[in-house]
Design an enzyme around this catalytic site. Structure first.
Site, PDB file in Angstrom:
ATOM      1  N   ASN A  24      27.847  27.354 -21.588  1.00  0.00           N
ATOM      2  CA  ASN A  24      27.583  28.541 -22.413  1.00  0.00           C
ATOM      3  C   ASN A  24      26.502  28.253 -23.449  1.00  0.00           C
ATOM      4  OD1 ASN A  24      29.337  31.021 -21.830  1.00  0.00           O
ATOM      5  ND2 ASN A  24      30.778  29.327 -21.613  1.00  0.00           N
ATOM      6  N   ARG A  75      44.923  17.856 -39.536  1.00  0.00           N
ATOM      7  CA  ARG A  75      44.089  18.937 -39.005  1.00  0.00           C
ATOM      8  C   ARG A  75      43.222  19.582 -40.094  1.00  0.00           C
ATOM      9  NH1 ARG A  75      44.134  22.231 -34.494  1.00  0.00           N
ATOM     10  NH2 ARG A  75      45.914  21.170 -33.629  1.00  0.00           N
ATOM     11  N   ASN A 117      33.963  34.022 -30.301  1.00  0.00           N
ATOM     12  CA  ASN A 117      34.512  33.090 -29.318  1.00  0.00           C
ATOM     13  C   ASN A 117      34.422  33.742 -27.943  1.00  0.00           C
ATOM     14  OD1 ASN A 117      36.003  30.793 -28.329  1.00  0.00           O
ATOM     15  ND2 ASN A 117      37.834  32.100 -28.261  1.00  0.00           N
ATOM     16  N   HIS A 119      36.689  33.718 -24.407  1.00  0.00           N
ATOM     17  CA  HIS A 119      37.973  33.270 -23.869  1.00  0.00           C
ATOM     18  C   HIS A 119      38.055  33.696 -22.407  1.00  0.00           C
ATOM     19  CE1 HIS A 119      42.124  32.124 -23.697  1.00  0.00           C
ATOM     20  NE2 HIS A 119      42.371  33.273 -23.101  1.00  0.00           N
ATOM     21  N   ASP A 155      43.003  33.633 -30.120  1.00  0.00           N
ATOM     22  CA  ASP A 155      42.473  34.513 -29.061  1.00  0.00           C
ATOM     23  C   ASP A 155      42.874  35.968 -29.294  1.00  0.00           C
ATOM     24  OD1 ASP A 155      41.358  32.267 -27.766  1.00  0.00           O
ATOM     25  OD2 ASP A 155      43.244  31.870 -26.734  1.00  0.00           O
TER      26      ASP A 155
HETATM   27  C1  GRF Z   1      34.490  28.632 -20.849  1.00  0.00           C
HETATM   28  O1  GRF Z   1      35.094  29.067 -19.687  1.00  0.00           O
HETATM   29  C2  GRF Z   1      35.048  29.359 -22.039  1.00  0.00           C
HETATM   30  O2  GRF Z   1      35.531  30.623 -21.745  1.00  0.00           O
HETATM   31  C3  GRF Z   1      36.184  28.479 -22.473  1.00  0.00           C
HETATM   32  O3  GRF Z   1      35.771  27.169 -22.207  1.00  0.00           O
HETATM   33  C4  GRF Z   1      34.786  27.174 -21.184  1.00  0.00           C
HETATM   34  C5  GRF Z   1      33.599  26.441 -21.737  1.00  0.00           C
HETATM   35  O4  GRF Z   1      32.673  26.104 -20.761  1.00  0.00           O
HETATM   36  N1  GRF Z   1      36.531  28.763 -23.846  1.00  0.00           N
HETATM   37  P1  GRF Z   1      31.283  25.436 -21.203  1.00  0.00           P
HETATM   38  O5  GRF Z   1      31.577  24.197 -22.025  1.00  0.00           O
HETATM   39  O6  GRF Z   1      30.499  26.446 -21.975  1.00  0.00           O
HETATM   40  O7  GRF Z   1      30.632  25.080 -19.892  1.00  0.00           O
END
Ligand code: GRF
Length: 223
Positions: A24, A75, A117, A119, A155
């Site tokens: 991403n 944390r 985010n 999800h 989420d």
């Molecule tokens: C994605 O599928 C996203 O929805 C989830 O983790 C994955 C991340 O993939 N939260 P990348 O690291 O961006 O390849």
């Protein structure tokens, strides 16, 4: 001659948080390079030193930092260190791109309304982990992904846009994940661009896009 910059708008400063492969993140880099995302990717921060997304950042010439959560038994100490590091880059927008740590309310409140985010499910279905396996186990005929504002509910922040993919007979969770990623790489930079254009905000726990309060599942993306 000195150029007249009085009306020039500064680009949106984006900090991207990752934990893993960073595909991403790569979609954000590509969208910026293709001018589909009018933003400065000012930093990438990973909570895992081995995240391959860090190599993507390096190849793109983006500053990166590792804040290893394993070095912080508490944390809240990790969250405070991370929040300070993010704030150092003065972001207008924080992108959680496969960032696999639950963030404290203190962190979330600090960046409220400017943190997105992605999800991998059609929220409100399947918050949390193993979303594709859960969709398979439930006999669903589609899976998908949701870009949403981050709130302190895991989420559970208001959705911005969702994209669905079919579940095909014989699919494994990995097959679905690959299909879903293809949609993520389109809709996540797209939603960020809406933010950069000043079209997107979170108000009273809902998503506002172009002045319109979106439905509880956000916009539907059709490929
Ligand atoms: C994605 O599928 C996203 O929805 C989830 O983790 C994955 C991340 O993939 N939260 P990348 O690291 O961006 O390849």
């Amino acid at each position: 001659m000195i150029p007249d910059t009085t009306n020039a708008r500064a680009k949106t400063r984006i900090v991207v948080l990752i934990s893993g492969s960073g595909s991403n993140l790569q979609a954000f880099i590509d969208a910026r390079d293709n001018r589909q995302l009018d933003a400065d990717l000012v930093a990438v921060i990973s909570n895992r030193p081995e995240a391959t997304g860090l190599e993507r950042a390096a190849r793109a010439g983006i500053t990166s930092r590792v804040i290893d959560h394993q070095a912080y038994p508490q944390r809240l100490d990790f969250d405070r260190t991370l929040a300070a590091a993010v704030a150092d880059y003065k972001p207008d927008l924080v992108i959680l791109a496969g960032f696999m740590r639950i963030l404290s309310a203190e962190f979330v409140d600090r960046f409220s309304g400017r943190m997105l985010n992605i999800h991998p499910s059609l929220l409100p279905k399947y918050p949390g982990l193993n979303t594709h396996q859960r969709a398979l186990d439930a006999g669903d005929n589609e899976a998908g992904t949701t870009v949403h504002f981050v709130t302190s509910q895991l989420d559970g922040g208001p959705p911005i846009v969702q994209g669905a993919v079919p579940i095909i007979s014989g699919d494994s969770a990995a097959d679905i994940a690959a299909r879903v990623l293809g949609v993520e790489h389109v809709i996540f930079p797209m939603a960020a661009q809406w933010y950069c254009e000043g079209r997107l905000s979170m108000q009273d726990g809902a998503t506002l896009l172009d002045g319109e309060v979106l439905a509880p599942t956000g916009r539907t993306f059709e490929a």
